[in-house]
Scaffold this motif. Structure first.
Motif, PDB file in Angstrom:
ATOM      1  N   LYS A  25     -50.609  51.505 -42.117  1.00  0.00           N
ATOM      2  CA  LYS A  25     -52.047  51.502 -42.321  1.00  0.00           C
ATOM      3  C   LYS A  25     -52.388  51.493 -43.812  1.00  0.00           C
ATOM      4  CE  LYS A  25     -52.510  56.557 -41.869  1.00  0.00           C
ATOM      5  NZ  LYS A  25     -53.178  57.636 -41.102  1.00  0.00           N
ATOM      6  N   ARG A  26     -51.342  51.660 -44.641  1.00  0.00           N
ATOM      7  CA  ARG A  26     -51.584  51.661 -46.079  1.00  0.00           C
ATOM      8  C   ARG A  26     -50.309  51.290 -46.828  1.00  0.00           C
ATOM      9  NH1 ARG A  26     -55.452  53.120 -49.418  1.00  0.00           N
ATOM     10  NH2 ARG A  26     -55.030  54.076 -51.427  1.00  0.00           N
ATOM     11  N   GLN A  80     -53.583  46.047 -52.927  1.00  0.00           N
ATOM     12  CA  GLN A  80     -52.671  45.973 -51.789  1.00  0.00           C
ATOM     13  C   GLN A  80     -51.432  45.187 -52.176  1.00  0.00           C
ATOM     14  OE1 GLN A  80     -54.318  44.969 -47.860  1.00  0.00           O
ATOM     15  NE2 GLN A  80     -52.580  43.575 -47.569  1.00  0.00           N
ATOM     16  N   GLU A 110     -46.541  40.662 -41.048  1.00  0.00           N
ATOM     17  CA  GLU A 110     -47.688  40.839 -41.930  1.00  0.00           C
ATOM     18  C   GLU A 110     -47.892  39.611 -42.816  1.00  0.00           C
ATOM     19  OE1 GLU A 110     -45.919  44.980 -41.219  1.00  0.00           O
ATOM     20  OE2 GLU A 110     -45.208  42.941 -41.544  1.00  0.00           O
ATOM     21  N   LEU A 131     -53.237  45.908 -42.409  1.00  0.00           N
ATOM     22  CA  LEU A 131     -53.434  47.231 -42.995  1.00  0.00           C
ATOM     23  C   LEU A 131     -54.855  47.722 -42.778  1.00  0.00           C
ATOM     24  CD1 LEU A 131     -51.472  47.006 -46.383  1.00  0.00           C
ATOM     25  CD2 LEU A 131     -50.669  47.754 -44.149  1.00  0.00           C
TER      26      LEU A 131
END
Length: 217
Positions: free
Chosen positions: A103-104, A116, A125, A207
């Motif tokens: 999530k991060r 990011q 991703e 994310l």
């Protein structure tokens, strides 16, 4: 990540072993996250940092928490349990896991700016980010669909879960009974559950994380 959480996470960082970063393999599509970022050192030279998270590790950990490895120029530089906060030139790389992925994975500079990290092109991703760049309209449609699926799941599944909770004798004795205004067949509940999981996975690839929606999903 709050400053107090960042300090606690920084204490979990251990020095690396210097081993070489293994390349991403196709069979690791949903079991591994690989993000990189190039930063400038104090002397102006570029430094390539790579975060490697193997998601299966948390399933074998006693505390249920995964780990993250940090590589510098392809060599193991540090490791930490998640959530992690790796000190880097000019700031901190923060890594946090959700039930469906990451999530991060951001670099937070000393002045508070956030960047990011860039996902490996071969990872899930990276493929999702490539879709967003090449087909933005389709990407937005998928993103909206994910949110809609999660919202529908919350609105329909939560009342039914509350009804089940009120059937427990201690709860029923104290609060009485509760009948959900929603009653769905088992196959539709299962379908909604699968849709919510897929939606949360899709959001994790970007994310994106909402404490309520993605936890319920």
């Amino acid at each position: 990540m709050h400053e107090s959480s960042r300090r606690r996470a920084a204490k979990r960082v251990k020095p690396g072993t210097g081993r070489e970063l293994k390349p991403f393999r196709w069979w690791q599509l949903f079991s591994r996250s690989l993000y990189s970022l190039v930063l400038s050192r104090d002397d102006g030279r570029p430094a390539t940092y790579t975060v490697d998270v193997r998601h299966r590790r948390r399933f074998f950990a006693n505390d249920g928490k995964g780990t993250a490895d940090l590589y510098l120029h392809g060599r193991h530089h540090a490791e930490s349990k998640l959530p992690a906060a790796f000190p880097v030139p000019g700031g901190t790389i923060e890594v946090a896991e959700s039930p469906f992925g990451l999530k991060r994975c951001h670099c937070v500079t000393t002045d508070g700016a956030e960047y990011q990290l860039i996902p490996d092109r071969r990872s899930a991703e990276g493929r999702r980010a490539h879709l967003a760049r090449t087909h933005p309209a389709l990407s937005r449609a998928i993103s909206i669909t994910s949110v809609v699926l999660l919202v529908i799941s919350v609105l329909l599944l939560i009342p039914q879960l509350i009804e089940v909770a009120f059937t427990l004798p201690p709860v029923a004795a104290r609060f009485g009974t509760f009948r959900s205004p929603v009653s769905l067949p088992a196959w539709l509940n299962s379908l909604l559950g699968v849709g919510a999981v897929l939606a949360s996975i899709e959001r994790a690839l970007r994310l994106r994380h909402n404490r309520f929606l993605d936890t319920v999903g």
